[in-house]
Scaffold this motif. Structure first.
Motif, PDB file in Angstrom:
ATOM      1  N   SER A 309       0.981  -1.172   0.109  1.00  0.00           N
ATOM      2  CA  SER A 309      -0.041  -0.039  -0.151  1.00  0.00           C
ATOM      3  C   SER A 309       0.723   1.209   0.051  1.00  0.00           C
ATOM      4  CB  SER A 309      -0.819   0.028   1.201  1.00  0.00           C
ATOM      5  OG  SER A 309      -0.175   0.013   2.409  1.00  0.00           O
ATOM      6  N   ILE A 310       0.314   2.159  -0.591  1.00  0.00           N
ATOM      7  CA  ILE A 310       1.062   3.560  -0.409  1.00  0.00           C
ATOM      8  C   ILE A 310       0.172   4.577  -0.483  1.00  0.00           C
ATOM      9  CG2 ILE A 310       2.507   5.147  -1.967  1.00  0.00           C
ATOM     10  CD1 ILE A 310       2.821   2.703  -4.369  1.00  0.00           C
ATOM     11  N   PRO A 311       0.304   5.143   1.016  1.00  0.00           N
ATOM     12  CA  PRO A 311      -0.579   6.456   1.434  1.00  0.00           C
ATOM     13  C   PRO A 311      -0.328   7.346   0.214  1.00  0.00           C
ATOM     14  CG  PRO A 311       0.771   5.537   3.174  1.00  0.00           C
ATOM     15  CD  PRO A 311       1.263   4.899   1.878  1.00  0.00           C
ATOM     16  N   ALA A 312      -1.478   7.968  -0.207  1.00  0.00           N
ATOM     17  CA  ALA A 312      -1.572   9.057  -1.199  1.00  0.00           C
ATOM     18  C   ALA A 312      -0.930  10.476  -0.406  1.00  0.00           C
ATOM     19  CB  ALA A 312      -2.825   9.414  -1.659  1.00  0.00           C
ATOM     20  N   GLU A 313      -1.056  10.380   0.830  1.00  0.00           N
ATOM     21  CA  GLU A 313      -0.519  11.663   1.346  1.00  0.00           C
ATOM     22  C   GLU A 313       0.842  11.418   1.724  1.00  0.00           C
ATOM     23  OE1 GLU A 313      -1.032  10.339   6.229  1.00  0.00           O
ATOM     24  OE2 GLU A 313      -2.497  11.813   5.271  1.00  0.00           O
ATOM     25  N   LYS A 314       1.591  10.591   1.363  1.00  0.00           N
ATOM     26  CA  LYS A 314       3.071  10.555   1.419  1.00  0.00           C
ATOM     27  C   LYS A 314       3.573  10.709   0.052  1.00  0.00           C
ATOM     28  CE  LYS A 314       2.459   8.859   5.853  1.00  0.00           C
ATOM     29  NZ  LYS A 314       2.746   9.810   7.040  1.00  0.00           N
ATOM     30  N   VAL A 315       2.985  10.812  -0.923  1.00  0.00           N
ATOM     31  CA  VAL A 315       3.624  11.078  -2.156  1.00  0.00           C
ATOM     32  C   VAL A 315       4.471  12.240  -2.422  1.00  0.00           C
ATOM     33  CG1 VAL A 315       3.161  11.604  -4.577  1.00  0.00           C
ATOM     34  CG2 VAL A 315       1.725   9.594  -3.342  1.00  0.00           C
ATOM     35  N   GLN A 316       5.501  12.041  -2.704  1.00  0.00           N
ATOM     36  CA  GLN A 316       6.465  13.316  -2.798  1.00  0.00           C
ATOM     37  C   GLN A 316       6.506  13.905  -4.311  1.00  0.00           C
ATOM     38  OE1 GLN A 316       8.499  14.432  -0.154  1.00  0.00           O
ATOM     39  NE2 GLN A 316       7.291  13.092   0.950  1.00  0.00           N
ATOM     40  N   SER A 317       6.663  12.916  -5.216  1.00  0.00           N
ATOM     41  CA  SER A 317       6.644  13.446  -6.445  1.00  0.00           C
ATOM     42  C   SER A 317       6.133  12.475  -7.332  1.00  0.00           C
ATOM     43  CB  SER A 317       7.845  14.037  -7.114  1.00  0.00           C
ATOM     44  OG  SER A 317       8.878  12.932  -7.168  1.00  0.00           O
ATOM     45  N   TRP A 335       5.782   6.718 -12.337  1.00  0.00           N
ATOM     46  CA  TRP A 335       6.522   6.184 -10.927  1.00  0.00           C
ATOM     47  C   TRP A 335       6.120   7.272 -10.036  1.00  0.00           C
ATOM     48  CZ3 TRP A 335      10.298   2.060 -11.178  1.00  0.00           C
ATOM     49  CH2 TRP A 335      10.526   1.680 -12.348  1.00  0.00           C
ATOM     50  N   VAL A 336       5.841   6.660  -8.893  1.00  0.00           N
ATOM     51  CA  VAL A 336       5.591   7.392  -7.490  1.00  0.00           C
ATOM     52  C   VAL A 336       6.638   7.431  -6.571  1.00  0.00           C
ATOM     53  CG1 VAL A 336       3.697   7.683  -5.617  1.00  0.00           C
ATOM     54  CG2 VAL A 336       2.843   7.126  -8.105  1.00  0.00           C
ATOM     55  N   GLU A 337       6.953   8.546  -5.958  1.00  0.00           N
ATOM     56  CA  GLU A 337       7.871   8.371  -4.928  1.00  0.00           C
ATOM     57  C   GLU A 337       7.502   8.872  -3.636  1.00  0.00           C
ATOM     58  OE1 GLU A 337      11.604  10.539  -6.455  1.00  0.00           O
ATOM     59  OE2 GLU A 337      10.620  10.640  -8.252  1.00  0.00           O
ATOM     60  N   THR A 338       7.892   8.254  -2.720  1.00  0.00           N
ATOM     61  CA  THR A 338       7.477   8.665  -1.303  1.00  0.00           C
ATOM     62  C   THR A 338       8.671   8.881  -0.597  1.00  0.00           C
ATOM     63  OG1 THR A 338       7.578   6.279  -0.341  1.00  0.00           O
ATOM     64  CG2 THR A 338       5.389   7.096  -1.537  1.00  0.00           C
ATOM     65  N   ALA A 339       8.582   9.233   0.909  1.00  0.00           N
ATOM     66  CA  ALA A 339       9.828   9.426   1.495  1.00  0.00           C
ATOM     67  C   ALA A 339      10.407   8.020   1.799  1.00  0.00           C
ATOM     68  CB  ALA A 339       9.554  10.173   2.834  1.00  0.00           C
ATOM     69  N   GLY A 340       9.957   7.032   1.650  1.00  0.00           N
ATOM     70  CA  GLY A 340      10.551   5.827   2.067  1.00  0.00           C
ATOM     71  C   GLY A 340      10.975   5.061   0.698  1.00  0.00           C
ATOM     72  N   PRO A 343      12.184   5.600  -7.280  1.00  0.00           N
ATOM     73  CA  PRO A 343      12.346   4.708  -8.268  1.00  0.00           C
ATOM     74  C   PRO A 343      13.851   3.998  -8.097  1.00  0.00           C
ATOM     75  CG  PRO A 343      11.509   6.874  -9.045  1.00  0.00           C
ATOM     76  CD  PRO A 343      11.968   6.658  -7.678  1.00  0.00           C
ATOM     77  N   ASP A 344      13.715   2.827  -8.581  1.00  0.00           N
ATOM     78  CA  ASP A 344      14.890   1.879  -8.584  1.00  0.00           C
ATOM     79  C   ASP A 344      15.437   1.762  -7.147  1.00  0.00           C
ATOM     80  OD1 ASP A 344      14.477   1.412 -11.253  1.00  0.00           O
ATOM     81  OD2 ASP A 344      15.783   2.864 -11.860  1.00  0.00           O
ATOM     82  N   SER A 345      14.898   1.952  -6.205  1.00  0.00           N
ATOM     83  CA  SER A 345      15.363   1.718  -4.868  1.00  0.00           C
ATOM     84  C   SER A 345      15.140   0.250  -4.531  1.00  0.00           C
ATOM     85  CB  SER A 345      14.574   2.638  -3.863  1.00  0.00           C
ATOM     86  OG  SER A 345      13.515   2.501  -3.586  1.00  0.00           O
ATOM     87  N   GLY A 346      14.565  -0.426  -5.196  1.00  0.00           N
ATOM     88  CA  GLY A 346      14.379  -1.886  -4.848  1.00  0.00           C
ATOM     89  C   GLY A 346      13.337  -2.229  -3.978  1.00  0.00           C
ATOM     90  N   GLY A 347      12.586  -1.343  -3.522  1.00  0.00           N
ATOM     91  CA  GLY A 347      11.602  -1.276  -2.543  1.00  0.00           C
ATOM     92  C   GLY A 347      10.212  -2.193  -3.091  1.00  0.00           C
ATOM     93  N   GLY A 348       9.937  -1.909  -4.433  1.00  0.00           N
ATOM     94  CA  GLY A 348       8.933  -2.548  -4.865  1.00  0.00           C
ATOM     95  C   GLY A 348       7.468  -2.175  -5.250  1.00  0.00           C
ATOM     96  N   SER A 349       7.532  -0.834  -4.380  1.00  0.00           N
ATOM     97  CA  SER A 349       6.099  -0.153  -4.567  1.00  0.00           C
ATOM     98  C   SER A 349       6.158   1.116  -5.507  1.00  0.00           C
ATOM     99  CB  SER A 349       5.517   0.146  -2.990  1.00  0.00           C
ATOM    100  OG  SER A 349       6.209   1.214  -2.518  1.00  0.00           O
ATOM    101  N   GLN A 350       7.218   1.323  -6.158  1.00  0.00           N
ATOM    102  CA  GLN A 350       7.401   2.747  -6.715  1.00  0.00           C
ATOM    103  C   GLN A 350       6.894   3.004  -8.024  1.00  0.00           C
ATOM    104  OE1 GLN A 350       9.761   0.573  -5.986  1.00  0.00           O
ATOM    105  NE2 GLN A 350      11.378   0.352  -7.428  1.00  0.00           N
ATOM    106  N   SER A 351       6.631   1.750  -8.883  1.00  0.00           N
ATOM    107  CA  SER A 351       5.792   1.876  -9.939  1.00  0.00           C
ATOM    108  C   SER A 351       4.357   1.959  -9.968  1.00  0.00           C
ATOM    109  CB  SER A 351       6.246   0.758 -10.898  1.00  0.00           C
ATOM    110  OG  SER A 351       5.781   0.956 -12.099  1.00  0.00           O
ATOM    111  N   ALA A 352       3.616   2.804 -10.104  1.00  0.00           N
ATOM    112  CA  ALA A 352       2.297   3.016 -10.001  1.00  0.00           C
ATOM    113  C   ALA A 352       1.705   2.356 -11.434  1.00  0.00           C
ATOM    114  CB  ALA A 352       1.733   4.471  -9.841  1.00  0.00           C
ATOM    115  N   VAL A 353       2.321   2.867 -12.563  1.00  0.00           N
ATOM    116  CA  VAL A 353       1.779   2.357 -13.736  1.00  0.00           C
ATOM    117  C   VAL A 353       3.041   1.948 -14.712  1.00  0.00           C
ATOM    118  CG1 VAL A 353       0.553   2.671 -15.799  1.00  0.00           C
ATOM    119  CG2 VAL A 353      -0.303   3.604 -13.761  1.00  0.00           C
ATOM    120  N   PRO A 354       3.474   0.403 -14.724  1.00  0.00           N
ATOM    121  CA  PRO A 354       4.494   0.267 -15.270  1.00  0.00           C
ATOM    122  C   PRO A 354       4.525   0.590 -17.024  1.00  0.00           C
ATOM    123  CG  PRO A 354       3.759  -1.737 -14.031  1.00  0.00           C
ATOM    124  CD  PRO A 354       2.651  -0.526 -14.046  1.00  0.00           C
TER     125      PRO A 354
END
Length: 538
Positions: A309-317, A335-340, A343-354
């Protein structure tokens, strides 16, 4: 307090037992082959290491506990050194669930909790049952939403972030009350479903340099077979031989070795491309993006299954990406970026629409950020002159290297490499044409890159720092670059959005405008949320 699944104890015991077994075995091998000493006494450490490792794994299982409280997620761990963590829900950026093939068979899952302040995982539950993983994620989402509600204006229906949830072409669920959203118990509304055709198109139009490890591993595994070298396998030498490569590496001249290097580079690129396509299919198979309350939820993966899950209020850019092949067929990614995560950080939740139709992706980005279709401003034409000079220097270096090789090999047509100068004008033009920026009322939009064009939308209140950079050549031309940083996790391959090669005065104007609009946005959010924020712009 809760414990991990009992099978986790078995996994930890096997993992640490293998470590305890392998360390004495490694010492025995080094002692007998390298140091030439009697390693008989060390053999007694093998069973001791095995037992000690198994015991440590079991002890770690019994010493690991976690609990979902009203205000924090608490984790305690450690056998000899005890560590206790209390993670406030307001700091939680992402909650991800991953399952490997074996875990899916036995019904286990890994829960990873990311917080603001970096891409490292703050807490990992390895392993819990699938039902427990879903319970933990749902509880954290519910309590995170409740925390956000307490910081919002009670008379306002807007979320604390003032951000809107995007609408799409798919039917949406009826509007829910604030209590429904905070509970997070409604079924997610589907926003995007990656079709098989889009997945295959994404695989063949993308290239991941990280996949280069697979052909390198093949070279190491197959190296040395009838090739005259323990590093190069026979099929690499055989493939280069029809093009003038050496029959064997032993005593080979410089010219045939250069042919071998060129053919090997082509083979390596093809293997990497195929590996990249396979990885993309396995990683994004079954990708689905949905909306649950104020969160985006996703799932993806063929062998290793991910959901989060990606909280909408946490989206940075938000960043739209397109390479030349994707632009040719009219597709792009989001690609959606949060403070955690970044992109390409290996976390897995950064791509909103591949990958999806370009107009659909841009419409999704507009709905997500509230930014309208941008009318980009380009750098001054003086920047294009700088790119002409830069690429001309690169072309001259290539010709000089070819001339140097001609002096030590049979390669006598070095002058043919001068053809690279023909690529200088179009390269400079494409570099310049793909640069642009928009200074909007609420967002800063930055576009750059030809091979990987990125269009990033940054709300002013998410900006952390703005840095003006000037190289020696830029100072001579009166130009500057403006780097805009947010709290997302950046990687070497994905740096901060930068407005390249604009006039120095324009850079200062954008810097001052950003300062003013950041302060205005923070004052507005402080009035709305009643948080008393006071943040300086650097």
């Amino acid at each position: 307090m809760n414990r991990l699944h009992p099978l986790s104890a078995v996994t930890l015991a096997l993992q640490h037992g293998a470590t305890g077994f392998s360390v004495p075995v490694l010492l025995v091998g080094l002692g007998s082959s390298v140091l030439d000493v009697d390693t008989g006494p060390l053999l007694a450490l093998v069973p001791i290491g095995l037992v000690a490792g198994v015991g440590y794994g079991i002890a770690y299982y019994y010493r690991f506990t976690y609990e979902v409280t009203a205000s924090t997620f608490d984790v305690s761990s450690g056998v000899f050194s005890r560590r206790s963590r209390e993670i406030p829900y307001r700091r939680v950026q992402n909650v991800d669930i991953s399952q490997g093939l074996f875990q899916r068979v036995v019904g286990l899952a890994v829960v990873s909790i990311e917080t603001a302040g970096g891409g490292d995982t703050e807490a990992t539950l390895r392993f819990v049952s699938e039902d427990e993983a879903e319970r933990v994620r749902s509880e954290i989402r519910r309590l995170t939403a409740a925390t956000g509600e307490r910081t919002a204006d009670p008379e306002s229906d807007r979320p604390a972030s003032n951000e809107s949830i995007p609408s799409t072409d798919e039917p949406t669920a009826p509007e829910r009350t604030r209590e429904d959203r905070s509970r997070g118990d409604a079924a997610p509304t589907l926003l995007f479903d990656l079709e098989t055709r889009e997945l295959l198109l994404y695989a063949v139009t993308s290239f991941r340099w990280g996949a280069a490890v697979f052909p390198i591993a093949i070279l190491v595994f197959l190296g040395g077979a009838d090739s005259g070298s323990g590093l190069v396998p026979a099929f690499v030498v055989d493939a280069a031989r029809p093009f003038g490569g050496p029959a064997t590496l032993e005593g080979a001249a410089v010219g045939p070795l250069l042919v071998l290097a060129a053919v090997t580079a082509v083979q390596w690129s093809l293997f990497t491309y195929v590996s990249s396509a396979i990885y993309t299919v396995a990683n994004y198979h079954g990708f689905r993006l949905g909306r649950a309350g104020e969160d985006f939820v996703y799932e993806r993966g063929l062998v290793q299954r991910y959901s989060g899950s990606i909280p909408a209020e946490k989206v940075q850019s938000v960043t739209v990406t397109e390479n030349p092949l994707q632009r040719l067929v009219g597709y792009a990614g989001l690609w959606v970026e949060t403070a955690g995560y970044g992109p390409d950080s290996g976390g897995g939740s950064q791509s909103a629409v591949p990958m999806a139709k370009r107009d659909r992706v841009y419409r999704f980005a507009e709905n997500l950020t509230g930014a309208e279709s941008p009318d980009f401003r380009s750098p001054p034409t003086l920047a294009r002159r700088r790119y002409l000079g830069r690429y001309a220097i690169v072309a001259a270096v290539i010709v000089a290297v070819a001339f140097g090789l001609a002096q030590v090999s049979t390669f006598d047509r070095w002058y043919l490499t001068a053809i690279v100068f023909l690529a200088v004008p179009p390269a400079a033009y494409l570099k310049y044409a793909n640069l642009g920026y928009v200074v909007g009322d609420e967002h800063l939009v930055i576009r750059s890159g030809f091979w990987k064009r990125r269009t990033t939308v940054i709300p002013y209140y998410r900006i952390q720092t703005v840095a003006t950079r000037r190289s020696v050549f830029q100072r001579r031309l009166g130009l500057a670059s403006l780097a805009v940083d947010t709290a997302s996790s950046r990687t070497f391959a994905w740096g901060s959005p930068t407005i390249y090669d604009i006039d120095l005065e324009t850079a200062r104007e954008i810097h001052d405008t950003g300062r003013e609009r950041l302060q205005s946005a923070l004052r507005e959010r402080a009035r709305t949320d009643d948080l008393g924020l006071s943040v300086d712009f650097t």
